[in-house]
Scaffold this motif. Structure first.
Motif, mmCIF file in Angstrom:
data_model
loop_
_atom_site.group_PDB
_atom_site.id
_atom_site.type_symbol
_atom_site.label_atom_id
_atom_site.label_comp_id
_atom_site.label_asym_id
_atom_site.label_seq_id
_atom_site.Cartn_x
_atom_site.Cartn_y
_atom_site.Cartn_z
ATOM 1 N N LYS A 8 0.626 -1.346 0.368
ATOM 2 C CA LYS A 8 -0.311 -0.276 -0.250
ATOM 3 C C LYS A 8 0.698 1.433 -0.040
ATOM 4 O O LYS A 8 1.761 1.190 0.472
ATOM 5 N N THR A 43 -1.362 8.008 -0.334
ATOM 6 C CA THR A 43 -2.013 8.969 -1.021
ATOM 7 C C THR A 43 -2.560 10.501 -0.878
ATOM 8 O O THR A 43 -2.390 11.668 -1.431
ATOM 9 N N TYR A 52 -5.393 4.255 0.906
ATOM 10 C CA TYR A 52 -4.172 4.156 0.063
ATOM 11 C C TYR A 52 -4.639 3.379 -1.637
ATOM 12 O O TYR A 52 -5.958 3.764 -2.088
ATOM 13 N N GLU A 53 -3.311 3.260 -2.128
ATOM 14 C CA GLU A 53 -3.497 2.549 -3.863
ATOM 15 C C GLU A 53 -2.823 1.368 -3.426
ATOM 16 O O GLU A 53 -1.960 1.016 -2.417
ATOM 17 N N TYR A 67 -0.778 -1.462 -4.075
ATOM 18 C CA TYR A 67 0.028 -2.367 -5.580
ATOM 19 C C TYR A 67 0.317 -3.257 -5.612
ATOM 20 O O TYR A 67 0.586 -4.384 -4.729
ATOM 21 N N HIS A 97 4.202 9.981 -7.534
ATOM 22 C CA HIS A 97 3.417 11.077 -6.487
ATOM 23 C C HIS A 97 4.434 12.158 -5.871
ATOM 24 O O HIS A 97 3.946 13.305 -5.731
#
Ligand code: GDP
Ligand code: IMO
Ligand code: MG
Length: 427
Positions: free
Chosen positions: A341, A344, A370-371, A373, A403
């Motif tokens: 995670k 962001t 969160y994003e 991955y 980011h």
């Protein structure tokens, strides 16, 4: 013309600044520690040997490098002498060390005061390293501190110690603690002054001379920007400013001389001691990271708190320091984790924000956004280029770059000096 590169911690310390300083030191002529004291713990690995430095700059393993402990530091001379002894025992004897006569001394009562303040704060304790750092800086700004240069002047030292001890004893007396004897301290510190004398000089002058002759200078940060007394998570911070902006003040060079600010970040986040940490989590994955990453304090041996990478923190730190590149460390520790995670943004009272709130209470209420991955399973510890990394790992690094808007200049896949991959040259 040489470069003046700052290595700055972008999180709450322990990002791998020691490893990177040692790694970059082969291109540097001078390595400078500018703030903090032996609250720092910098681990360096090479030729199957592990070294832990607390006060001495990480350029010490290269005999050609001038290592400076600058005016902004607070130095516990007994800890320094012990560190010199430990290096000697490991066969590291051929090095150049210079200590600023303006640096402040951590005195024995500072350590006791640190302990006392933490106890008095109870549940609100900062979780300091109990090395006397805060009280030493307090005495500095109260103008009752003892400086390294004072230790070399027997005639005037006694009166200075008398004053400083008198103030400390007021506090000890109020808590029915044993009082300090300034005569005994004086006798001891005169001896210490004799031991340190060969290293003491005006390091600002030395540093500026080196700069004028075109040398490459590396400033080794201690702590991290989130522990900064000005821009960190106050009051859960240290008592100095570990930022690029602090370098000129803490070393005696002009602000315009800094050429590069290299941010060091873990591929995840850790924190040791108290205070808010938005992306913290404690589960099987956190325990795995702690074990594989050996996430226990170099100085205090405390288990480090674990969290996901936080881009809100990194952007805050980028803004304050003007990062020109970053190094992503401990990438190998994430191998084998199914999903990673990256935070962001935060949710604060139902509203999305992208900054670090100044008020501690607000920050405590922030929930991470969160994003996610996908991770990788391949061993990356022997990787020598970006292309050799598994695709998911490449994507993780690209996401950080995207980011943050700062180039990943380097990444690290193991504790050893050789387990470092440079993508853009720094020196
Ligand atoms: P500093 O305070 O910023 O110098 O960092 P510390 O030395 O306190 O903590 C960083 C830890 O990570 C040390 O134990 C290093 O040996 C270790 N380390 C640094 N880079 C890597 C890496 O890429 N992989 C692994 N596995 N360990 C690393
Ligand atoms: P390096 O250089 C991690 C933390 C302490 C505590 C707070 C205040 O190894 O990255 P202090 O003793 O400075 O008054 O403690 O700051 N702290 C560090 N955490 N790495 C460090 O240094 C630290 N130096 C201080 O744990 O939370
Ligand atoms: Mg450390």
């Amino acid at each position: 013309m040489g470069k003046r590169v700052v290595v700055v911690g972008t999180q709450w310390g322990d990002e791998g600044k020691g490893k990177i300083t040692d790694y970059l030191a082969n291109k540097a002529d001078v390595v400078v520690r500018s703030q903090g004291g032996n609250n720092a713990g910098h681990t360096i690995f090479f030729n199957d040997n592990k070294y832990a430095l607390h006060l001495i700059p990480s350029g010490v393993f290269n005999p050609n490098i001038k290592n400076i402990m600058a005016n902004g530091m607070v130095i516990n001379p007994k800890a320094l002498i012990q560190e010199l002894e430990e290096l000697k025992q490991k066969g590291i004897t051929d090095f150049k060390l210079y200590i600023s006569n303006r640096a402040h001394v951590v005195m024995p009562y500072h350590i006791e005061l640190d302990e006392l303040f933490e106890t008095l704060k109870g549940e609100d304790a900062v979780g300091t390293t109990k090395k006397g750092i805060g009280p030493a800086y307090s005495d500095k700004v109260s103008r009752i501190g003892i400086r390294i240069g004072d230790l070399l002047k027997k005639e005037t030292l006694k009166a200075k110690i008398d004053t400083s001890v008198r103030f400390a004893n007021i506090l000890f007396k109020s808590q029915n603690k044993k009082l300090f004897d300034s005569e005994a301290i004086y006798q001891e510190f005169v001896q210490i002054g004799e031991v340190l004398k060969p290293y003491v000089c005006d390091t600002s002058k030395l540093l500026n001379d080196e700069i004028d002759s075109g040398k490459n200078i590396l400033f080794e940060g201690a702590q991290g920007t989130m522990l900064c007394i000005e821009h960190g998570t106050y009051p859960y911070v240290t008592s100095s400013s570990p930022t690029a902006a602090s370098i000129p003040l803490n070393t005696g060079i002009a602000p315009t001389l800094i050429t590069d600010v290299f941010g060091v970040t873990k591929a995840y986040t850790t924190r040791v001691g108290g205070g808010v940490f938005a992306t913290e989590f404690e589960d099987e994955t956190a325990r795995r990271i702690r074990t594989i990453g050996h996430e226990y304090g170099t100085t205090t041996k405390r288990p480090r708190r674990i969290g996901w990478l936080d881009m809100v923190v990194l952007k805050h730190v980028k803004r304050i320091n003007g990062l020109t590149g970053i190094g992503v460390m401990l990438l190998d520790v994430l191998t084998g984790i199914e999903y990673l995670k990256i935070c962001t943004g935060y949710l604060l009272n139902g509203e999305e924000i992208d900054y670090v709130p100044a008020e501690y209470e607000d920050y405590r209420n922030c929930l991470p956004i969160y994003e996610v991955y996908p991770g990788w399973t391949e061993d990356i510890t022997q990787v020598k280029s970006f292309e050799e990394l598994p695709e998911n790992c490449q994507n993780y690094l690209k996401a950080i770059e995207h980011h943050l808007g700062v180039k990943v200049t380097l990444f690290s896949v193991g504790p050893d000096r050789n387990q470092t991959v440079t993508l853009n040259t720094i020196f």
